[in-house]
Scaffold this motif. Structure first.
Motif, PDB file in Angstrom:
ATOM      1  N   ILE A   1      -3.396 121.784 -91.117  1.00 10.49           N
ATOM      2  CA  ILE A   1      -4.314 121.961 -92.242  1.00 10.49           C
ATOM      3  C   ILE A   1      -5.647 122.449 -91.685  1.00 10.49           C
ATOM      4  O   ILE A   1      -6.299 121.746 -90.897  1.00 10.49           O
TER       5      ILE A   1
ATOM      6  N   ASP B   1      -9.455 124.709 -92.684  1.00 18.49           N
ATOM      7  CA  ASP B   1     -10.560 124.449 -93.599  1.00 18.49           C
ATOM      8  C   ASP B   1     -10.223 124.892 -95.016  1.00 18.49           C
ATOM      9  O   ASP B   1      -9.398 125.777 -95.244  1.00 18.49           O
ATOM     10  N   GLU B   2     -10.896 124.260 -95.985  1.00 16.45           N
ATOM     11  CA  GLU B   2     -10.809 124.625 -97.403  1.00 16.45           C
ATOM     12  C   GLU B   2      -9.373 124.637 -97.918  1.00 16.45           C
ATOM     13  O   GLU B   2      -8.987 125.465 -98.755  1.00 16.45           O
ATOM     14  N   GLY B   3      -8.572 123.700 -97.415  1.00 14.00           N
ATOM     15  CA  GLY B   3      -7.221 123.529 -97.928  1.00 14.00           C
ATOM     16  C   GLY B   3      -6.215 124.570 -97.498  1.00 14.00           C
ATOM     17  O   GLY B   3      -5.122 124.650 -98.081  1.00 14.00           O
TER      18      GLY B   3
ATOM     19  N   VAL C   1      -3.289 125.831 -95.378  1.00 11.47           N
ATOM     20  CA  VAL C   1      -2.222 125.166 -94.633  1.00 11.47           C
ATOM     21  C   VAL C   1      -1.328 126.221 -93.989  1.00 11.47           C
ATOM     22  O   VAL C   1      -0.835 127.137 -94.665  1.00 11.47           O
TER      23      VAL C   1
ATOM     24  N   ASP D   1      -2.785 128.615 -99.657  1.00 16.17           N
ATOM     25  CA  ASP D   1      -4.111 128.215-100.133  1.00 16.17           C
ATOM     26  C   ASP D   1      -4.094 128.316-101.648  1.00 16.17           C
ATOM     27  O   ASP D   1      -3.338 129.104-102.228  1.00 16.17           O
ATOM     28  N   ASP D   2      -4.911 127.526-102.305  1.00 19.05           N
ATOM     29  CA  ASP D   2      -4.869 127.432-103.764  1.00 19.05           C
ATOM     30  C   ASP D   2      -5.096 128.775-104.455  1.00 19.05           C
ATOM     31  O   ASP D   2      -4.484 129.063-105.485  1.00 19.05           O
TER      32      ASP D   2
END
Length: 313
Positions: free
Chosen positions: A249, A251-253, A255, A275-276
């Motif tokens: 993981i 930074d900032e989610g 993966v 990432d989102d």
């Protein structure tokens, strides 16, 4: 008997008429060419633009009786097409077309990259057709384009070699990212406007993208090494799903996973980036995280993301 296909049987008048017709045909070919050039340079209709580019890419201007001494190469029309395509999407200032002195030859620069890269297209001479977009000094072919088959394929090897290795010491990562985004946008316009088949490869930010690595059966030590360098840089690497591979993981989610995608069959090791917002690609990870970049490059023989083998095999 007079045979129009056998000049020896023609009268003097017949020969002159044939000669005159051949001249007129050659000149008409020239006029057709100028109309296509007008269309390529001036049209604001995307369909007319790709039609003109497709025809000019294979256009034969000279004939037996009429030759034009100053001509651009067929590959140059691809550069014009690319520049115009970006222009129609309000990105014309992202590239600079340059004409060589004393000869008709076009080259292109990516504006943000400046003179640290000069690009052109090279025609593929095989039956596959199409062209390769390459950096002239290094010869790295960044992508393959075929207008007739409506396809574009990015080349992970060339993108890595040029932007991650060659320019690493002299060009800031954000400048590299801005430059490469121009290429991504061009490919995206082809996909969205014309339904082209596009393989973004290492540049694909979609979460569903599995980046297949070169080694079918990845040596265990490569993943073990990632555990070590992640810890050295204050990131935690954990075992992947079912103990297969590993996950980190960032930074900032963001993966990153590396795992065997074919547990019950032929091994296929892949990298994924999630990432989102689906805006981060593996290429972005390499630019932002030096330890990930170094790990990837040190094991490039096994980890290099595969490109279309039919094009870059």
């Amino acid at each position: 008997m007079i045979n129009e296909n056998d000049p020896s049987t023609l009268t003097t008048s017949g020969r002159l008429l044939n000669y005159n017709e051949a001249i007129k045909t050659g000149l008409e070919t020239g006029l057709t060419f100028t109309k296509l050039m007008d269309q390529l340079i001036r049209t604001t209709n995307p369909d007319e633009l790709v039609s003109a580019a497709t025809q000019l890419a294979d256009f034969q201007l000279d004939s037996d009786y009429v030759t034009f001494p100053h001509q651009y190469s067929n590959a140059d029309y691809y550069l014009l097409f690319m520049s115009r395509m970006l222009e129609l999407h309000d990105q014309g200032n992202q590239v600079i077309l340059q004409s060589q002195d004393h000869r008709e030859e076009l080259t292109q620069q990516l504006t943000s990259l400046g003179d640290r890269g000069t690009f052109n297209f090279r025609v593929e001479p095989s039956a596959n057709g199409g062209v390769f977009y390459r950096e002239r000094a290094t010869g790295q072919s960044l992508f393959y384009l075929n207008l007739e088959r409506k396809m574009l394929r990015f080349n992970s090897h060339a993108l890595t070699q040029l932007f991650v290795i060659d320019l690493h010491e002299t060009v800031p990562a954000e400048t590299v990212k801005t430059s490469v985004q121009v290429l991504i946008d061009f490919a995206r316009y082809l996909k969205e406007d014309y339904g082209y088949s596009v393989d973004f490869n290492i540049l694909d930010a979609a979460n569903r993208q599995n980046y297949a690595v070169r080694a079918a059966d990845l040596p265990a030590g490569i993943v073990d090494r990632l555990f070590v360098v992640a810890a050295q840089n204050d990131y935690m690497l954990t075992n992947g799903v079912n103990g297969n591979g590993a996950e980190i993981i960032l930074d900032e989610g963001v993966v990153v996973d590396i795992f065997n995608n074919q547990l019950s069959g032929q091994p296929e090791w892949v990298l994924t980036v999630h990432d989102d917002d689906q805006k981060i690609s593996w290429f972005d990870v390499l630019l932002k995280y030096p330890f990930m970049r170094d790990w990837y490059l040190e094991n490039l023989t096994d980890l290099e993301i595969k490109s279309d083998p039919l094009i870059f095999g």
